[in-house]
Design a protein around this motif. Structure first.
Motif, PDB file in Angstrom:
ATOM      1  N   GLU A 461       0.806  -1.214   0.000  1.00 23.79           N
ATOM      2  CA  GLU A 461       0.000   0.000   0.000  1.00 23.79           C
ATOM      3  C   GLU A 461       0.846   1.275   0.000  1.00 23.79           C
ATOM      4  O   GLU A 461       0.297   2.380  -0.125  1.00 23.79           O
ATOM      5  CB  GLU A 461      -0.968   0.000   1.183  1.00 23.79           C
ATOM      6  N   LEU A 462       2.169   1.149   0.109  1.00 24.41           N
ATOM      7  CA  LEU A 462       3.022   2.323  -0.096  1.00 24.41           C
ATOM      8  C   LEU A 462       2.801   2.892  -1.493  1.00 24.41           C
ATOM      9  O   LEU A 462       2.882   4.102  -1.703  1.00 24.41           O
ATOM     10  CB  LEU A 462       4.495   1.971   0.094  1.00 24.41           C
ATOM     11  N   ALA A 463       2.530   2.025  -2.452  1.00 28.88           N
ATOM     12  CA  ALA A 463       2.242   2.493  -3.807  1.00 28.88           C
ATOM     13  C   ALA A 463       0.976   3.345  -3.823  1.00 28.88           C
ATOM     14  O   ALA A 463       0.883   4.336  -4.555  1.00 28.88           O
ATOM     15  CB  ALA A 463       2.106   1.306  -4.759  1.00 28.88           C
ATOM     16  N   THR A 464      -0.009   2.963  -3.018  1.00 34.27           N
ATOM     17  CA  THR A 464      -1.238   3.749  -2.915  1.00 34.27           C
ATOM     18  C   THR A 464      -0.939   5.131  -2.348  1.00 34.27           C
ATOM     19  O   THR A 464      -1.437   6.147  -2.846  1.00 34.27           O
ATOM     20  CB  THR A 464      -2.259   3.027  -2.018  1.00 34.27           C
ATOM     21  N   ALA A 465      -0.122   5.175  -1.295  1.00 30.42           N
ATOM     22  CA  ALA A 465       0.232   6.457  -0.691  1.00 30.42           C
ATOM     23  C   ALA A 465       0.878   7.376  -1.707  1.00 30.42           C
ATOM     24  O   ALA A 465       0.509   8.553  -1.836  1.00 30.42           O
ATOM     25  CB  ALA A 465       1.170   6.234   0.498  1.00 30.42           C
ATOM     26  N   VAL A 466       1.849   6.855  -2.446  1.00 31.79           N
ATOM     27  CA  VAL A 466       2.584   7.680  -3.408  1.00 31.79           C
ATOM     28  C   VAL A 466       1.657   8.168  -4.511  1.00 31.79           C
ATOM     29  O   VAL A 466       1.703   9.329  -4.925  1.00 31.79           O
ATOM     30  CB  VAL A 466       3.772   6.880  -3.988  1.00 31.79           C
ATOM     31  N   GLN A 467       0.766   7.299  -4.989  1.00 26.55           N
ATOM     32  CA  GLN A 467      -0.123   7.675  -6.085  1.00 26.55           C
ATOM     33  C   GLN A 467      -1.048   8.830  -5.706  1.00 26.55           C
ATOM     34  O   GLN A 467      -1.317   9.715  -6.522  1.00 26.55           O
ATOM     35  CB  GLN A 467      -0.968   6.476  -6.515  1.00 26.55           C
ATOM     36  N   TYR A 468      -1.507   8.829  -4.442  1.00 27.44           N
ATOM     37  CA  TYR A 468      -2.500   9.838  -4.041  1.00 27.44           C
ATOM     38  C   TYR A 468      -1.898  10.962  -3.204  1.00 27.44           C
ATOM     39  O   TYR A 468      -2.631  11.740  -2.589  1.00 27.44           O
ATOM     40  CB  TYR A 468      -3.647   9.149  -3.297  1.00 27.44           C
ATOM     41  N   GLY A 469      -0.580  11.061  -3.191  1.00 27.59           N
ATOM     42  CA  GLY A 469       0.059  12.183  -2.512  1.00 27.59           C
ATOM     43  C   GLY A 469       0.091  12.062  -1.005  1.00 27.59           C
ATOM     44  O   GLY A 469       0.259  13.066  -0.308  1.00 27.59           O
ATOM     45  N   GLY A 470      -0.069  10.852  -0.490  1.00 26.74           N
ATOM     46  CA  GLY A 470       0.000  10.642   0.949  1.00 26.74           C
ATOM     47  C   GLY A 470       1.388  10.215   1.369  1.00 26.74           C
ATOM     48  O   GLY A 470       2.236   9.864   0.534  1.00 26.74           O
ATOM     49  N   LYS A 471       1.634  10.253   2.658  1.00 31.69           N
ATOM     50  CA  LYS A 471       2.926   9.803   3.163  1.00 31.69           C
ATOM     51  C   LYS A 471       2.774   9.414   4.625  1.00 31.69           C
ATOM     52  O   LYS A 471       1.842   9.839   5.320  1.00 31.69           O
ATOM     53  CB  LYS A 471       3.988  10.891   3.020  1.00 31.69           C
ATOM     54  N   SER A 472       3.687   8.597   5.062  1.00 31.06           N
ATOM     55  CA  SER A 472       3.738   8.200   6.464  1.00 31.06           C
ATOM     56  C   SER A 472       5.184   7.920   6.813  1.00 31.06           C
ATOM     57  O   SER A 472       6.032   7.760   5.933  1.00 31.06           O
ATOM     58  CB  SER A 472       2.871   6.950   6.707  1.00 31.06           C
ATOM     59  N   ILE A 473       5.453   7.885   8.102  1.00 32.30           N
ATOM     60  CA  ILE A 473       6.780   7.490   8.585  1.00 32.30           C
ATOM     61  C   ILE A 473       6.626   6.110   9.191  1.00 32.30           C
ATOM     62  O   ILE A 473       5.830   5.915  10.124  1.00 32.30           O
ATOM     63  CB  ILE A 473       7.322   8.485   9.626  1.00 32.30           C
ATOM     64  N   ILE A 474       7.356   5.155   8.670  1.00 35.72           N
ATOM     65  CA  ILE A 474       7.262   3.773   9.135  1.00 35.72           C
ATOM     66  C   ILE A 474       8.582   3.374   9.774  1.00 35.72           C
ATOM     67  O   ILE A 474       9.636   3.431   9.129  1.00 35.72           O
ATOM     68  CB  ILE A 474       6.935   2.812   7.968  1.00 35.72           C
ATOM     69  N   VAL A 475       8.527   2.997  11.037  1.00 30.09           N
ATOM     70  CA  VAL A 475       9.688   2.413  11.705  1.00 30.09           C
ATOM     71  C   VAL A 475       9.461   0.911  11.730  1.00 30.09           C
ATOM     72  O   VAL A 475       8.524   0.415  12.364  1.00 30.09           O
ATOM     73  CB  VAL A 475       9.866   2.979  13.126  1.00 30.09           C
ATOM     74  N   LEU A 476      10.305   0.202  10.990  1.00 32.12           N
ATOM     75  CA  LEU A 476      10.141  -1.240  10.809  1.00 32.12           C
ATOM     76  C   LEU A 476      11.202  -1.972  11.629  1.00 32.12           C
ATOM     77  O   LEU A 476      12.398  -1.817  11.398  1.00 32.12           O
ATOM     78  CB  LEU A 476      10.267  -1.588   9.319  1.00 32.12           C
ATOM     79  N   LEU A 477      10.765  -2.769  12.595  1.00 34.40           N
ATOM     80  CA  LEU A 477      11.679  -3.551  13.425  1.00 34.40           C
ATOM     81  C   LEU A 477      11.889  -4.913  12.768  1.00 34.40           C
ATOM     82  O   LEU A 477      10.962  -5.724  12.691  1.00 34.40           O
ATOM     83  CB  LEU A 477      11.113  -3.718  14.838  1.00 34.40           C
ATOM     84  N   ASN A 478      13.103  -5.125  12.286  1.00 30.74           N
ATOM     85  CA  ASN A 478      13.416  -6.345  11.547  1.00 30.74           C
ATOM     86  C   ASN A 478      14.229  -7.279  12.440  1.00 30.74           C
ATOM     87  O   ASN A 478      15.411  -7.061  12.676  1.00 30.74           O
ATOM     88  CB  ASN A 478      14.203  -5.989  10.280  1.00 30.74           C
ATOM     89  N   ASN A 479      13.560  -8.319  12.948  1.00 31.37           N
ATOM     90  CA  ASN A 479      14.281  -9.322  13.740  1.00 31.37           C
ATOM     91  C   ASN A 479      14.267 -10.699  13.104  1.00 31.37           C
ATOM     92  O   ASN A 479      14.646 -11.693  13.716  1.00 31.37           O
ATOM     93  CB  ASN A 479      13.733  -9.389  15.172  1.00 31.37           C
ATOM     94  N   GLY A 480      13.797 -10.771  11.850  1.00 34.26           N
ATOM     95  CA  GLY A 480      13.879 -12.008  11.090  1.00 34.26           C
ATOM     96  C   GLY A 480      12.964 -13.115  11.564  1.00 34.26           C
ATOM     97  O   GLY A 480      13.247 -14.301  11.319  1.00 34.26           O
ATOM     98  N   MET A 481      11.833 -12.743  12.182  1.00 39.52           N
ATOM     99  CA  MET A 481      10.938 -13.810  12.652  1.00 39.52           C
ATOM    100  C   MET A 481       9.555 -13.240  12.982  1.00 39.52           C
ATOM    101  O   MET A 481       9.387 -12.023  13.122  1.00 39.52           O
ATOM    102  CB  MET A 481      11.513 -14.487  13.895  1.00 39.52           C
ATOM    103  N   PHE A 482       8.588 -14.139  13.094  1.00 38.67           N
ATOM    104  CA  PHE A 482       7.301 -13.789  13.661  1.00 38.67           C
ATOM    105  C   PHE A 482       7.480 -13.805  15.177  1.00 38.67           C
ATOM    106  O   PHE A 482       7.329 -14.833  15.840  1.00 38.67           O
ATOM    107  CB  PHE A 482       6.218 -14.784  13.234  1.00 38.67           C
ATOM    108  N   GLY A 483       7.815 -12.627  15.730  1.00 35.41           N
ATOM    109  CA  GLY A 483       8.299 -12.556  17.106  1.00 35.41           C
ATOM    110  C   GLY A 483       7.297 -12.992  18.151  1.00 35.41           C
ATOM    111  O   GLY A 483       7.654 -13.691  19.111  1.00 35.41           O
ATOM    112  N   THR A 484       6.039 -12.600  18.018  1.00 30.13           N
ATOM    113  CA  THR A 484       5.051 -12.970  19.026  1.00 30.13           C
ATOM    114  C   THR A 484       4.870 -14.477  19.087  1.00 30.13           C
ATOM    115  O   THR A 484       4.828 -15.077  20.170  1.00 30.13           O
ATOM    116  CB  THR A 484       3.704 -12.295  18.725  1.00 30.13           C
ATOM    117  N   ILE A 485       4.775 -15.104  17.917  1.00 30.19           N
ATOM    118  CA  ILE A 485       4.569 -16.555  17.886  1.00 30.19           C
ATOM    119  C   ILE A 485       5.818 -17.275  18.380  1.00 30.19           C
ATOM    120  O   ILE A 485       5.733 -18.280  19.095  1.00 30.19           O
ATOM    121  CB  ILE A 485       4.194 -17.020  16.465  1.00 30.19           C
ATOM    122  N   ARG A 486       6.988 -16.736  18.018  1.00 30.01           N
ATOM    123  CA  ARG A 486       8.229 -17.333  18.516  1.00 30.01           C
ATOM    124  C   ARG A 486       8.292 -17.254  20.042  1.00 30.01           C
ATOM    125  O   ARG A 486       8.740 -18.195  20.709  1.00 30.01           O
ATOM    126  CB  ARG A 486       9.424 -16.620  17.893  1.00 30.01           C
TER     127      ARG A 486
END
Length: 573
Positions: A461-486
């Motif tokens: 949906e980032l493509a949707t944001a760019v197409q319609y002039g929207g934006k957001s700040i996304i902080v993505l925590l990358n730990n290489g797993m489905f952390g809650t299930i792990r």
């Protein structure tokens, strides 16, 4: 009287409901409605999303932000199935929403035609299902009736989603009907007869506690704050309604949800009177129905809700009042309070517990400064310091959300606007589209915290944001797993890793391919400058945080969980 296509009438009815944005994915089953939206383009925009699940989440976010139904439009079969996650979110989150589904033509029905689905069976309605109401519009001249009923049903009582099914052949029929005036929510008033017993229960209490949640207007939130101030009551916000009561206020006691402060949980258990305002006291808010025992809590319970069917359904209350948050707060703020209350020390201690809980605490059992050992409380403090007070904070589902839930202080609706969008049904993939919708709808800064698994649910949906002039700040925590299930896996089956590891793409390159700016952070001290750049950017920004898998919760490391689980298993044998 001049006739028009039924699809054009649907667009006119949406405009009459003051709908200015429809989120969806176009389908051939409702081309006539799309043409009607084209004719209403000075009033309504159709935001074409990349997947119906993202579109439904955006409409759900719209309902949370505005208090009126967010609108999603999808095609039959697969489109409706994809959108169902947003409908389920709206149902459990009590969010007003209308889903319009294009369908097979009436002449093909009941033959298992291409993409045919029985939507009444699929969506409900049910107290355990997806939607409050599901209807098919077979008579084009009744479109205004169906649209108005959908909006009224979505808003009245406990808000929720309504599904309207639009047969393709119906949409091309000529009609002369006209749109009805905008539907307004019916607000149940506060029965003054309940005021005396409510005040009596308060006057008898020694350790009262307020749990506030649900859909509040800024005016109602201000009145709630006045009531709490008059009576010096400690207030906790229900699960993922952390913006209901100002977290900076000296009466705030913390969020009552997943990862609850143990001191707060104990305080609620020790309370002799719980006043639940606007919240249904679901599983997450009640910590699995343990903070208040069902069906009859040991605490006295005053339960006030806009929907009578939610009262005495799970908990037998000492006083159950069917009233809207607005009517309730208006009455309570005017209710005479004593010159002094018996629980002043109790209230002060509740706020002190909250302040202690938001103080950064180092996790034990990990080598500080090692690879991916990011100081997450510090990152949240940076976000807190630089985000505008009216910024909308969004998240999906996962342990990553616990960092903002615990450490971020929401300013509260009493400051004038809603600032938190989060799914109480635990739907992954919600945060990214919700943040984009918030920015498109309000123009305010949208901040999203996401996990790697969570982001990949709706990152397109980032493509949707760019197409319609929207934006957001996304902080993505990358730990290489489905952390809650792990985390749960290590608790139940320690060292048996199965199905929870992730092989991820280059998130920065992926975000830039969509048109976002992107940066990767590997050290704590790199974050603040990157976040400031994101706030100043003309485009959306993704900041990827390379996080150690060990940093699994705000209170425990993965190794600590595993060691405790192994010890438990050894003790059993």
């Amino acid at each position: 009287m001049t006739s028009k296509l039924a699809g054009h009438l649907i667009a006119e009815c949406l405009a009459a409901q003051a709908v200015d944005t429809v989120f969806g994915v176009p389908g051939e089953s409702f081309l006539a409605v799309l043409d009607g939206i084209y004719l209403q383009r000075d009033k309504i925009r159709f935001v074409a999303c990349r997947q119906e699940g993202g579109a439904a989440f955006m409409a759900e976010a719209q309902g949370k932000l505005t208090g009126r139904p967010g609108v999603c439009m999808v095609t039959r079969g697969p489109g409706a199935a994809n959108a169902s996650i947003g409908v389920h979110t709206a149902f459990q989150d009590s969010t007003p929403m209308v889903l319009l589904v294009g369908d097979v033509g009436s002449d093909f029905r009941d033959r298992e035609a291409f993409q045919e689905v029985d939507y009444c069976a699929f969506f409900g309605p049910s107290t355990k299902g997806f939607a409050k109401r599901v209807e098919r519009i077979d008579d084009a001249n009744r479109i205004p009736e169906y649209i108005n009923r959908a909006f009224a049903t979505a808003m009245n009582g406990r808000p929720g989603p309504v599904v309207l099914v639009m047969p393709e052949d119906m949409l091309t029929q000529p009609v002369t009907a006209v749109a009805l005036p905008r539907a307004e929510a019916v607000q149940p008033g506060f029965d003054a007869a309940a005021g005396a017993p409510l005040r009596a229960l308060l006057m008898q209490a020694k350790k009262p506690f307020v749990i506030a949640g649900g859909a509040w207007s800024p005016q109602a939130a201000q009145a709630l704050q006045k009531f709490a101030e008059n009576w010096q009551l400690p207030v906790g916000n229900a699960f993922r309604y952390q913006d209901t009561f100002d977290n900076h206020h000296p009466l705030y006691a913390g969020d009552v949800g997943i990862g609850i402060n143990p001191a707060l949980a104990q305080r609620i258990r020790e309370s002799d009177l719980v006043i639940a305002l606007g919240d249904r006291l679901g599983e997450m808010t009640s910590s699995g129905y343990t903070l208040l025992k069902s069906p009859r809590p040991k605490q006295k319970l005053i339960h006030i809700h806009a929907d009578a069917q939610e009262l005495n359904r799970v908990y037998q209350a000492d006083l159950a009042v069917n009233a809207s948050p607005s009517a309730t707060a208006e009455y309570l703020q005017a209710m005479p309070a004593p010159a002094e209350v018996a629980w002043a020390a109790w209230t002060q201690a509740a706020h002190a517990d909250y302040l202690a809980n938001v103080q950064p605490q180092a996790l034990t059992g990990i080598a500080q400064g090692g690879q991916g050992m990011i100081d997450m409380p510090h990152l949240v403090s940076v976000v807190q310091r630089h985000l505008p007070p009216d910024a909308v904070v969004t998240n999906g589902a996962g342990n990553f959300a616990s960092w903002t839930h615990r450490y971020f202080k929401f300013h509260g609706l009493a400051k004038g606007c809603k600032t938190q969008l989060a799914p109480t049904n635990g739907a992954m993939g919600y945060g990214v589209p919700a943040g984009i919708a918030a920015n498109l709808l309000t123009g305010r800064t949208a901040f999203t915290i996401a996990g790697d698994g969570d982001f990949l649910m709706n990152g397109q949906e980032l493509a949707t944001a760019v197409q319609y002039g929207g934006k957001s700040i996304i902080v993505l925590l990358n730990n290489g797993m489905f952390g809650t299930i792990r985390m749960h896996q290590e608790r139940e089956y320690p060292s048996h890793v199965s199905g929870t590891e992730l092989s991820n793409p280059d998130f920065c390159k992926l975000a830039m391919a969509y048109g976002y700016q992107a940066e990767r952070i590997t050290q704590t001290d790199e974050f603040e400058a990157a976040f400031i750049r994101a706030l100043a950017s003309d485009s959306g920004t993704l900041i990827e945080i390379m996080l150690s898998p060990e940093i699994i919760t705000t209170r425990q490391t993965l190794s600590e969980i595993q060691r405790a689980s192994l010890a438990r298993l050894a003790a059993k044998t």
